[in-house]
Write an enzyme that holds these catalytic residues in place. Structure first.
Site, PDB file in Angstrom:
ATOM      1  CG  ASP A  51       8.691  -9.443 -10.079  1.00 63.69           C
ATOM      2  OD1 ASP A  51       7.743 -10.237 -10.266  1.00 63.69           O
ATOM      3  OD2 ASP A  51       8.602  -8.457  -9.333  1.00 63.69           O
ATOM      4  CE1 TYR A 142      -2.295 -17.435  -1.659  1.00 71.98           C
ATOM      5  CE2 TYR A 142      -3.844 -18.739  -0.364  1.00 71.98           C
ATOM      6  CZ  TYR A 142      -2.632 -18.620  -1.027  1.00 71.98           C
ATOM      7  OH  TYR A 142      -1.768 -19.682  -1.070  1.00 71.98           O
ATOM      8  CE  LYS A 146      -1.805 -19.770  -4.536  1.00 71.13           C
ATOM      9  NZ  LYS A 146      -0.620 -20.175  -5.325  1.00 71.13           N
TER      10      LYS A 146
END
Length: 252
Positions: A51, A142, A146
């Site tokens: 992870d 989100y 980005k």
């Protein structure tokens, strides 16, 4: 290559393996990683079920890569997650998860790999999103992660360019994957989605992988600091709906 077990990451991993590259496949689920590399020669790949949000994960990935293959030429940071977000119901835990996966893990991996990439004059390809270039419905958080990746890529391209290290990002739009399939199964949603795509179809992981192969190759040796949309023309639109094409109507 992070996020190599599913979706876009799996498509990229398979594309590199098909081209004869030695690939380190990194992801949280060992079974998915093994499926991604099922047809590959065992000598040319390494499975690392890690992870990337865990402490020290990036250092472990780079160390294992160097131990197995002796060098690092290309880093593909593809691990990512998306959670629909509305500001009135947004919570700290969601933000921490989005940031940890989409941004912090990329930063940690870039920091851990900078030295080995300088030695090989290698390059980085981060998988970003067109959502990091423009706003999107229920996607402000989100998109923020980005967008941060995009600016980080551009800044590092400047900082590492003198060492011969290229840093770029690929920005896909909506792409077929396990995480998006339920939305694509909604016929109304799919119809509305395709109305925004100039090429009239949803992207596949293979569409993204082909561009990553090019950007990571010597053929792209003078490309750095680029954020390259691979979106079927989605980001070319101003947002105006597609004209209705009624029977007998001249739409030229």
């Amino acid at each position: 290559m992070t996020g190599a077990g599913t979706g876009i990451g799996r498509g990229i991993a398979r594309a590199f393996l098909e081209q004869g590259a030695s690939v380190v496949l990194v992801g949280r689920t060992e079974a998915s990683l093994r499926e991604a590399a099922a047809e590959a020669d065992a000598e040319h790949h390494l499975i690392l079920p890690i992870d990337m949000t865990d402490d020290g994960a990036a250092l472990t990935v780079v160390a294992e890569t160097l131990d197995r293959f002796g060098r690092l030429d290309v880093l593909v940071a593809s691990a990512g997650t998306s959670v629909p977000s509305r500001i009135d119901a947004f919570d700290d835990a969601t933000w921490e998860r989005l940031r940890a996966v989409n941004l912090d893990s990329v930063l940690a991996l870039l920091r851990a790999s900078a030295g080995p990439l300088r030695e090989t004059r290698g390059n980085v390809v981060a998988i970003s999103s067109v959502a990091g270039m423009r706003g999107d419905w229920d996607g402000f958080a989100y998109g923020a992660t980005k967008a941060a990746v995009n600016v980080m890529v551009q800044g590092l391209a400047l900082d590492l360019g003198a060492d011969g290290v290229r840093v770029n990002a690929i920005a896909p739009a909506f792409t077929v994957s396990r995480l998006t399939q339920d939305r694509l199964d909604d016929a109304r949603f799919k119809e509305r989605l395709l109305d925004r795509v100039a090429l009239g179809r949803v992207a596949t992981p293979e569409d993204i992988a082909r561009v990553v192969l090019f950007v990571a190759s010597p053929d792209a040796g003078y490309i750095t600091g680029a954020i390259i949309p691979v979106d079927g023309g989605t980001s070319a639109s101003s947002g105006t709906p597609r004209p209705l094409r009624l029977p007998g109507r001249n739409t030229t």
